[in-house]
Design a protein around this motif. Structure first.
Motif, mmCIF file in Angstrom:
data_model
loop_
_atom_site.group_PDB
_atom_site.id
_atom_site.type_symbol
_atom_site.label_atom_id
_atom_site.label_comp_id
_atom_site.label_asym_id
_atom_site.label_seq_id
_atom_site.Cartn_x
_atom_site.Cartn_y
_atom_site.Cartn_z
ATOM 1 N N GLU A 95 4.130 5.540 0.231
ATOM 2 C CA GLU A 95 2.711 6.354 0.426
ATOM 3 C C GLU A 95 2.360 6.560 1.613
ATOM 4 O OE1 GLU A 95 0.130 4.214 -2.312
ATOM 5 O OE2 GLU A 95 0.679 5.370 -4.073
ATOM 6 N N PRO A 96 1.541 7.353 2.139
ATOM 7 C CA PRO A 96 1.234 7.671 3.298
ATOM 8 C C PRO A 96 0.546 6.552 4.099
ATOM 9 C CG PRO A 96 0.817 9.610 2.456
ATOM 10 C CD PRO A 96 1.193 8.570 1.251
ATOM 11 N N THR A 97 -0.240 5.960 3.249
ATOM 12 C CA THR A 97 -0.989 4.489 3.745
ATOM 13 C C THR A 97 -0.089 3.184 3.975
ATOM 14 O OG1 THR A 97 -1.710 3.829 1.497
ATOM 15 C CG2 THR A 97 -3.252 5.249 2.712
ATOM 16 N N ARG A 98 0.998 3.275 3.479
ATOM 17 C CA ARG A 98 1.838 2.118 3.499
ATOM 18 C C ARG A 98 3.247 2.528 4.090
ATOM 19 N NH1 ARG A 98 1.235 0.338 -2.831
ATOM 20 N NH2 ARG A 98 -0.959 -0.466 -2.740
ATOM 21 N N LEU A 99 3.329 3.776 4.788
ATOM 22 C CA LEU A 99 4.549 3.922 5.283
ATOM 23 C C LEU A 99 5.135 3.289 6.547
ATOM 24 C CD1 LEU A 99 6.970 5.933 5.090
ATOM 25 C CD2 LEU A 99 5.609 7.573 6.492
#
Length: 109
Positions: A95-99
């Motif tokens: 996910e973008p927040t965890r990339l």
């Protein structure tokens, strides 16, 4: 007309495909998933701890530490596959927040 009769009689279920049958046959129950998670996580912690203890072995200590610590991290991360499933975990990891955190962790391993 046959489809209309099936819908009205409540028998609208499609024939299960071969892939759906395989997925249903290989799915784990919740108790088995928790046991797999605990076992895999314990093995990961044991490998990491063993690697840390073997760090002080003369000459080969760093190499042994790297191998055991890496295996421990992979086993610990892999243990969550039992709880969420592989595809769901991969989707959440990227996910973008965890990339950025995922990329840093994978490169570090």
């Amino acid at each position: 007309m046959d489809k209309l009769r099936r819908v009205l009689s409540g028998h609208d279920a499609e024939e299960p495909s071969g892939l759906a049958e395989v997925i249903d046959a290989t799915s784990l129950g919740w108790g088995t998933r928790v046991k797999g998670f605990i076992a895999c996580f314990a093995i990961g912690c044991l490998c990491s701890l063993l690697g840390s203890c073997l760090l002080w072995v003369p000459r080969k200590g760093l190499m042994i530490f790297a191998v055991f610590y890496t295996l421990g991290n992979i086993a610990s991360i892999g243990s969550t596959l039992f709880l969420m499933g592989p595809m769901k975990q991969l989707k959440r990891m990227f996910e973008p927040t965890r990339l950025i955190a995922t990329i840093v962790m994978l490169v570090s391993i």
